[in-house]
Design a protein around this motif. Structure first.
Motif, PDB file in Angstrom:
ATOM      1  N   THR A   1      -8.594 -24.909 -37.529  1.00 36.88           N
ATOM      2  CA  THR A   1      -7.662 -24.281 -37.917  1.00 36.88           C
ATOM      3  C   THR A   1      -6.837 -22.857 -37.428  1.00 36.88           C
ATOM      4  OG1 THR A   1      -8.764 -22.746 -38.809  1.00 36.88           O
ATOM      5  CG2 THR A   1      -8.526 -24.303 -40.338  1.00 36.88           C
ATOM      6  N   ASP A   2      -5.997 -22.562 -37.986  1.00 32.16           N
ATOM      7  CA  ASP A   2      -5.328 -20.872 -36.842  1.00 32.16           C
ATOM      8  C   ASP A   2      -6.314 -20.067 -37.020  1.00 32.16           C
ATOM      9  OD1 ASP A   2      -3.120 -22.349 -36.031  1.00 32.16           O
ATOM     10  OD2 ASP A   2      -1.698 -21.905 -37.857  1.00 32.16           O
ATOM     11  N   VAL A   3      -6.822 -19.793 -38.009  1.00 26.95           N
ATOM     12  CA  VAL A   3      -7.461 -18.451 -38.234  1.00 26.95           C
ATOM     13  C   VAL A   3      -8.762 -18.971 -36.979  1.00 26.95           C
ATOM     14  CG1 VAL A   3      -9.134 -16.917 -39.559  1.00 26.95           C
ATOM     15  CG2 VAL A   3      -6.328 -17.253 -40.767  1.00 26.95           C
ATOM     16  N   GLN A   4      -9.510 -20.639 -37.367  1.00 24.45           N
ATOM     17  CA  GLN A   4     -10.727 -20.947 -36.710  1.00 24.45           C
ATOM     18  C   GLN A   4     -10.392 -19.908 -35.191  1.00 24.45           C
ATOM     19  OE1 GLN A   4     -12.311 -24.615 -37.478  1.00 24.45           O
ATOM     20  NE2 GLN A   4     -13.661 -24.356 -36.696  1.00 24.45           N
ATOM     21  N   ALA A   5      -9.590 -20.289 -35.078  1.00 26.19           N
ATOM     22  CA  ALA A   5      -9.063 -20.718 -33.308  1.00 26.19           C
ATOM     23  C   ALA A   5      -8.871 -18.863 -33.210  1.00 26.19           C
ATOM     24  CB  ALA A   5      -7.549 -20.884 -33.228  1.00 26.19           C
ATOM     25  N   LEU A   6      -9.301 -18.104 -33.548  1.00 25.67           N
ATOM     26  CA  LEU A   6      -9.171 -16.405 -33.334  1.00 25.67           C
ATOM     27  C   LEU A   6     -10.209 -15.857 -33.476  1.00 25.67           C
ATOM     28  CD1 LEU A   6      -5.754 -15.330 -35.230  1.00 25.67           C
ATOM     29  CD2 LEU A   6      -6.028 -16.161 -32.864  1.00 25.67           C
ATOM     30  N   VAL A   7     -11.496 -16.537 -34.755  1.00 25.83           N
ATOM     31  CA  VAL A   7     -12.354 -15.705 -34.737  1.00 25.83           C
ATOM     32  C   VAL A   7     -13.347 -16.248 -33.976  1.00 25.83           C
ATOM     33  CG1 VAL A   7     -11.513 -15.221 -36.767  1.00 25.83           C
ATOM     34  CG2 VAL A   7     -13.362 -16.917 -36.856  1.00 25.83           C
ATOM     35  N   SER A   8     -15.098 -15.429 -34.261  1.00 27.13           N
ATOM     36  CA  SER A   8     -15.838 -16.462 -33.594  1.00 27.13           C
ATOM     37  C   SER A   8     -16.497 -17.368 -34.699  1.00 27.13           C
ATOM     38  CB  SER A   8     -17.434 -15.679 -33.088  1.00 27.13           C
ATOM     39  OG  SER A   8     -17.696 -14.279 -34.699  1.00 27.13           O
ATOM     40  N   GLU A   9     -17.975 -18.744 -33.288  1.00 30.13           N
ATOM     41  CA  GLU A   9     -18.480 -19.643 -34.864  1.00 30.13           C
ATOM     42  C   GLU A   9     -19.221 -18.508 -35.686  1.00 30.13           C
ATOM     43  OE1 GLU A   9     -20.458 -22.012 -32.117  1.00 30.13           O
ATOM     44  OE2 GLU A   9     -18.319 -22.547 -31.188  1.00 30.13           O
ATOM     45  N   ALA A  10     -19.900 -16.917 -35.398  1.00 28.71           N
ATOM     46  CA  ALA A  10     -20.685 -16.692 -36.177  1.00 28.71           C
ATOM     47  C   ALA A  10     -19.762 -16.193 -37.837  1.00 28.71           C
ATOM     48  CB  ALA A  10     -21.700 -15.448 -35.948  1.00 28.71           C
TER      49      ALA A  10
ATOM     50  N   PRO B   1     -13.872 -30.813 -49.804  1.00 25.86           N
ATOM     51  CA  PRO B   1     -13.873 -29.699 -48.900  1.00 25.86           C
ATOM     52  C   PRO B   1     -13.208 -28.942 -48.640  1.00 25.86           C
ATOM     53  CG  PRO B   1     -13.162 -32.276 -48.677  1.00 25.86           C
ATOM     54  CD  PRO B   1     -14.001 -32.431 -50.255  1.00 25.86           C
ATOM     55  N   GLY B   2     -11.746 -28.963 -49.532  1.00 25.76           N
ATOM     56  CA  GLY B   2     -11.333 -28.085 -48.457  1.00 25.76           C
ATOM     57  C   GLY B   2     -11.545 -26.629 -48.829  1.00 25.76           C
ATOM     58  N   PHE B   3     -12.990 -26.342 -49.246  1.00 23.99           N
ATOM     59  CA  PHE B   3     -13.429 -24.674 -49.092  1.00 23.99           C
ATOM     60  C   PHE B   3     -12.959 -24.656 -47.295  1.00 23.99           C
ATOM     61  CE2 PHE B   3     -17.052 -27.166 -48.743  1.00 23.99           C
ATOM     62  CZ  PHE B   3     -17.625 -26.641 -48.146  1.00 23.99           C
ATOM     63  N   ARG B   4     -13.772 -25.700 -47.002  1.00 22.70           N
ATOM     64  CA  ARG B   4     -13.787 -25.138 -45.181  1.00 22.70           C
ATOM     65  C   ARG B   4     -12.590 -25.240 -44.147  1.00 22.70           C
ATOM     66  NH1 ARG B   4     -18.529 -26.816 -43.624  1.00 22.70           N
ATOM     67  NH2 ARG B   4     -20.037 -27.858 -45.494  1.00 22.70           N
ATOM     68  N   SER B   5     -11.057 -25.735 -44.816  1.00 31.76           N
ATOM     69  CA  SER B   5     -10.134 -25.272 -43.941  1.00 31.76           C
ATOM     70  C   SER B   5      -9.583 -23.844 -43.775  1.00 31.76           C
ATOM     71  CB  SER B   5      -8.982 -26.155 -44.669  1.00 31.76           C
ATOM     72  OG  SER B   5      -8.895 -25.510 -46.353  1.00 31.76           O
TER      73      SER B   5
ATOM     74  N   GLY C   1      -8.301 -18.385 -45.734  1.00 28.99           N
ATOM     75  CA  GLY C   1      -7.687 -17.845 -46.766  1.00 28.99           C
ATOM     76  C   GLY C   1      -8.634 -15.876 -46.757  1.00 28.99           C
ATOM     77  N   LEU C   2      -9.824 -15.737 -46.822  1.00 32.10           N
ATOM     78  CA  LEU C   2     -10.324 -14.909 -47.574  1.00 32.10           C
ATOM     79  C   LEU C   2      -9.946 -14.094 -45.929  1.00 32.10           C
ATOM     80  CD1 LEU C   2     -13.691 -16.201 -46.771  1.00 32.10           C
ATOM     81  CD2 LEU C   2     -12.952 -15.081 -48.530  1.00 32.10           C
ATOM     82  N   VAL C   3      -9.240 -12.161 -46.946  1.00 26.17           N
ATOM     83  CA  VAL C   3      -9.274 -11.413 -45.999  1.00 26.17           C
ATOM     84  C   VAL C   3     -10.161 -10.287 -45.525  1.00 26.17           C
ATOM     85  CG1 VAL C   3      -7.561  -9.011 -46.769  1.00 26.17           C
ATOM     86  CG2 VAL C   3      -7.002 -11.181 -48.256  1.00 26.17           C
ATOM     87  N   LYS C   4      -9.674 -10.128 -44.134  1.00 21.22           N
ATOM     88  CA  LYS C   4     -10.700  -8.962 -43.322  1.00 21.22           C
ATOM     89  C   LYS C   4     -10.162  -7.743 -43.613  1.00 21.22           C
ATOM     90  CE  LYS C   4     -11.053 -10.368 -39.134  1.00 21.22           C
ATOM     91  NZ  LYS C   4     -11.782 -10.607 -38.138  1.00 21.22           N
ATOM     92  N   VAL C   5     -11.499  -7.016 -43.424  1.00 22.87           N
ATOM     93  CA  VAL C   5     -10.562  -5.421 -44.384  1.00 22.87           C
ATOM     94  C   VAL C   5     -12.053  -4.593 -43.605  1.00 22.87           C
ATOM     95  CG1 VAL C   5      -9.465  -6.162 -46.631  1.00 22.87           C
ATOM     96  CG2 VAL C   5     -12.350  -5.641 -46.314  1.00 22.87           C
ATOM     97  N   ASP C   6     -11.858  -3.598 -43.886  1.00 25.87           N
ATOM     98  CA  ASP C   6     -12.315  -2.614 -42.595  1.00 25.87           C
ATOM     99  C   ASP C   6     -13.304  -1.601 -44.728  1.00 25.87           C
ATOM    100  OD1 ASP C   6     -10.640  -0.705 -43.792  1.00 25.87           O
ATOM    101  OD2 ASP C   6     -10.013  -0.385 -42.056  1.00 25.87           O
TER     102      ASP C   6
END
Length: 253
Positions: A6-15, A249-253, A70-75
């Motif tokens: 996914t677009d987000v997966q391509a932007l973040v680390s594997e962890a 399994p859509g939660f994995r998208s 879809g999860l939101v990343k915040v500080d």
């Protein structure tokens, strides 16, 4: 054939992606077990790495709709550090940010308004030692008095003080909260917390209750380590992931 990223997966680390998948699964499981409250309550997880960044649900989605991307990343201030069309619930992050900031081991904070949990949170004696499930909760349980909807930043130090080093905290007249070193640990802890409350409410509908001896409660943490072979909540997590995968399994998208 491997699944497309996914677009987000391509932007973040594997962890981070693994943490996102686990957290999305946790949201789906909370909905599946009936602990959700429409779009309200929250589960947050720390993003692996040196930054104090966290993942939390997009405000307005049902827990059964949550996906990893879809999860939101915040500080720690609740400000978005990655583009998202969604905002987060400010009341929820008041609670979560306080615990994440105070507890290095708080990799996941899970809060629910489950019917049984709120019912017991309104009882003066709180959780009673009347089931095997309850001894694991009672061996690491704290309480925090209700101060209204969690919008007041001044409540944070009192919440942190009341939680201390405990894994479970009952928010009086409000709900249940667990802290885990992983998403799996927080979820399994909540399973025991909510189930203890459900058993208690049902038992109270009958006759006189038989209480478990305090010395058994004192040894519950050691017994938990023995029963789970030192894996804690992680022992059940792969099976729980398979359960969610079978349903959607859509939660994995």
């Amino acid at each position: 054939m491997s699944k497309p990223r996914t677009d987000v997966q391509a932007l973040v680390s594997e962890a981070e992606w693994e943490q996102r998948v686990n957290l999305a699964a946790c949201y789906r499981l909370v909905a599946l077990f009936g602990w959700d409250d429409l779009i309200f309550t929250h589960i947050s997880a720390r993003v692996p790495g040196p930054e104090h960044h966290f993942l939390i649900n997009p405000y307005g989605l049902m827990f059964s709709e949550i996906t990893a991307s879809g999860l939101v990343k915040v500080d720690l201030e609740g400000k978005k550090v990655m583009d998202s069309p969604y905002e987060i619930n400010p009341a929820g992050f008041t609670i979560h940010s306080a615990i994440h900031a105070a507890r290095e081991d708080a990799q996941c904070v899970l809060h629910v308004h489950s019917v049984n949990g709120v019912a017991v949170s309104a009882q003066a004696r709180g959780v009673l030692p009347i089931s095997q499930h309850s001894i694991f909760v009672l061996s690491s349980l704290a309480y925090h008095d209700y101060e209204g909807v969690a919008l007041n930043q001044d409540e944070k130090p009192r919440l942190v003080r009341d939680l201390g080093d405990k894994r479970f905290i009952m928010l009086r007249n409000h709900g249940l909260l667990t802290v885990g070193e992983s998403v799996s640990e927080a979820f399994v802890a909540m399973y025991f917390f909510e189930t203890s409350c459900m058993m208690q409410v049902r038992a109270q509908a009958g006759g006189e209750l038989t209480l478990i001896s305090p010395h058994i409660v004192e040894g519950a943490q050691l017994q938990w380590q023995q029963v789970t072979k030192g894996a804690g909540g992680g022992l059940a997590w792969p099976a729980l992931l398979r359960k969610v995968d079978r349903i959607d399994p859509g939660f994995r998208s």
